[in-house]
Motif scaffolding. Structure first.
Motif, PDB file in Angstrom:
ATOM      1  N   GLN A  19      41.848  38.330  32.262  1.00 43.04           N
ATOM      2  CA  GLN A  19      41.354  37.570  33.467  1.00 43.04           C
ATOM      3  C   GLN A  19      41.805  38.158  34.840  1.00 43.04           C
ATOM      4  N   ALA A  20      43.237  38.718  34.834  1.00 44.31           N
ATOM      5  CA  ALA A  20      43.887  39.305  36.160  1.00 44.31           C
ATOM      6  C   ALA A  20      42.843  40.374  36.419  1.00 44.31           C
ATOM      7  N   GLY A  21      42.883  41.238  35.507  1.00 43.48           N
ATOM      8  CA  GLY A  21      42.047  42.501  35.593  1.00 43.48           C
ATOM      9  C   GLY A  21      40.735  42.446  35.986  1.00 43.48           C
ATOM     10  N   SER A  23      39.505  40.035  37.629  1.00 41.52           N
ATOM     11  CA  SER A  23      39.674  39.346  39.141  1.00 41.52           C
ATOM     12  C   SER A  23      39.749  40.591  39.959  1.00 41.52           C
ATOM     13  N   LEU A  24      40.622  41.432  39.722  1.00 42.31           N
ATOM     14  CA  LEU A  24      40.950  42.514  40.583  1.00 42.31           C
ATOM     15  C   LEU A  24      39.770  43.578  40.830  1.00 42.31           C
ATOM     16  N   LEU A  25      39.013  43.531  39.665  1.00 43.85           N
ATOM     17  CA  LEU A  25      37.851  44.305  39.606  1.00 43.85           C
ATOM     18  C   LEU A  25      36.920  43.800  40.572  1.00 43.85           C
ATOM     19  N   ALA A  26      36.623  42.545  40.271  1.00 43.98           N
ATOM     20  CA  ALA A  26      35.628  41.934  41.068  1.00 43.98           C
ATOM     21  C   ALA A  26      35.951  41.953  42.475  1.00 43.98           C
ATOM     22  N   VAL A  27      37.154  41.563  43.088  1.00 40.35           N
ATOM     23  CA  VAL A  27      37.574  41.648  44.506  1.00 40.35           C
ATOM     24  C   VAL A  27      37.399  43.187  44.970  1.00 40.35           C
ATOM     25  N   GLU A  28      37.710  44.011  44.198  1.00 45.37           N
ATOM     26  CA  GLU A  28      37.421  45.343  44.598  1.00 45.37           C
ATOM     27  C   GLU A  28      36.209  45.614  44.788  1.00 45.37           C
ATOM     28  N   VAL A  32      36.614  42.483  49.217  1.00 46.27           N
ATOM     29  CA  VAL A  32      37.178  41.508  50.030  1.00 46.27           C
ATOM     30  C   VAL A  32      38.807  41.506  49.831  1.00 46.27           C
ATOM     31  N   SER A  33      39.650  40.952  50.440  1.00 44.45           N
ATOM     32  CA  SER A  33      41.165  41.015  50.386  1.00 44.45           C
ATOM     33  C   SER A  33      41.453  40.770  48.818  1.00 44.45           C
ATOM     34  N   VAL A  34      42.511  41.459  48.364  1.00 44.76           N
ATOM     35  CA  VAL A  34      43.133  41.342  47.293  1.00 44.76           C
ATOM     36  C   VAL A  34      43.554  39.738  46.826  1.00 44.76           C
ATOM     37  N   TRP A  35      43.820  39.284  47.937  1.00 40.77           N
ATOM     38  CA  TRP A  35      44.339  37.957  47.833  1.00 40.77           C
ATOM     39  C   TRP A  35      43.477  37.189  47.326  1.00 40.77           C
ATOM     40  N   TRP A  36      42.232  37.295  47.009  1.00 41.55           N
ATOM     41  CA  TRP A  36      41.116  36.322  46.534  1.00 41.55           C
ATOM     42  C   TRP A  36      41.352  36.502  44.674  1.00 41.55           C
ATOM     43  N   ALA A  37      41.996  37.711  44.364  1.00 45.41           N
ATOM     44  CA  ALA A  37      42.019  37.797  43.112  1.00 45.41           C
ATOM     45  C   ALA A  37      42.869  36.733  42.429  1.00 45.41           C
ATOM     46  N   ALA A  38      43.789  35.770  42.960  1.00 41.68           N
ATOM     47  CA  ALA A  38      44.511  34.968  42.319  1.00 41.68           C
ATOM     48  C   ALA A  38      43.661  33.566  42.161  1.00 41.68           C
ATOM     49  N   PRO A  39      42.907  33.178  43.123  1.00 41.08           N
ATOM     50  CA  PRO A  39      42.032  32.068  42.961  1.00 41.08           C
ATOM     51  C   PRO A  39      40.856  32.544  41.881  1.00 41.08           C
ATOM     52  N   LEU A  40      40.384  33.562  42.062  1.00 37.97           N
ATOM     53  CA  LEU A  40      39.175  33.950  40.945  1.00 37.97           C
ATOM     54  C   LEU A  40      39.875  33.908  39.499  1.00 37.97           C
ATOM     55  N   ALA A  41      41.042  34.305  39.321  1.00 40.68           N
ATOM     56  CA  ALA A  41      41.782  34.241  38.128  1.00 40.68           C
ATOM     57  C   ALA A  41      41.945  32.937  37.772  1.00 40.68           C
TER      58      ALA A  41
END
Length: 57
Positions: A19-21, A23-28, A32-41
Motif C-alpha cells: 500500500q505504501a509503495g 501510494s508513492l508510485l501514484a503521487v509520483e 503531486v507532493s509526496v505528503w499525499w502518499a500517507a492519506p492515499l495509503a
C-alpha cells in the motif's frame, strides 16, 4: 510465537508495504507532493478492509 501468528504478521507487513509503495508510485505519477502518499495509503488500507469484509461477510 506460533506459526499462524508469524504468518499473519508477515502478511500484514507485506500488505502495508504494498500500500505504501503503490501510494508513492501514484503521487509520483500524478506529480503531486509526496505528503499525499500517507492519506492515499490510508484510503487503500480502508478500501482493502472493506473488500475483505464484504468477501468474508
Amino acid at each position: 510465537m506460533d506459526v499462524e501468528k508469524a504468518a499473519d504478521m508477515a502478511e500484514r507487513a507485506l500488505w502495508t508495504g504494498a500500500q505504501a509503495g503503490l501510494s508513492l508510485l501514484a503521487v509520483e505519477l500524478a506529480d503531486v507532493s509526496v505528503w499525499w502518499a500517507a492519506p492515499l495509503a490510508l484510503v487503500l488500507s480502508s478500501a482493502k478492509s472493506w473488500v475483505v469484509g464484504r468477501l468474508n461477510g
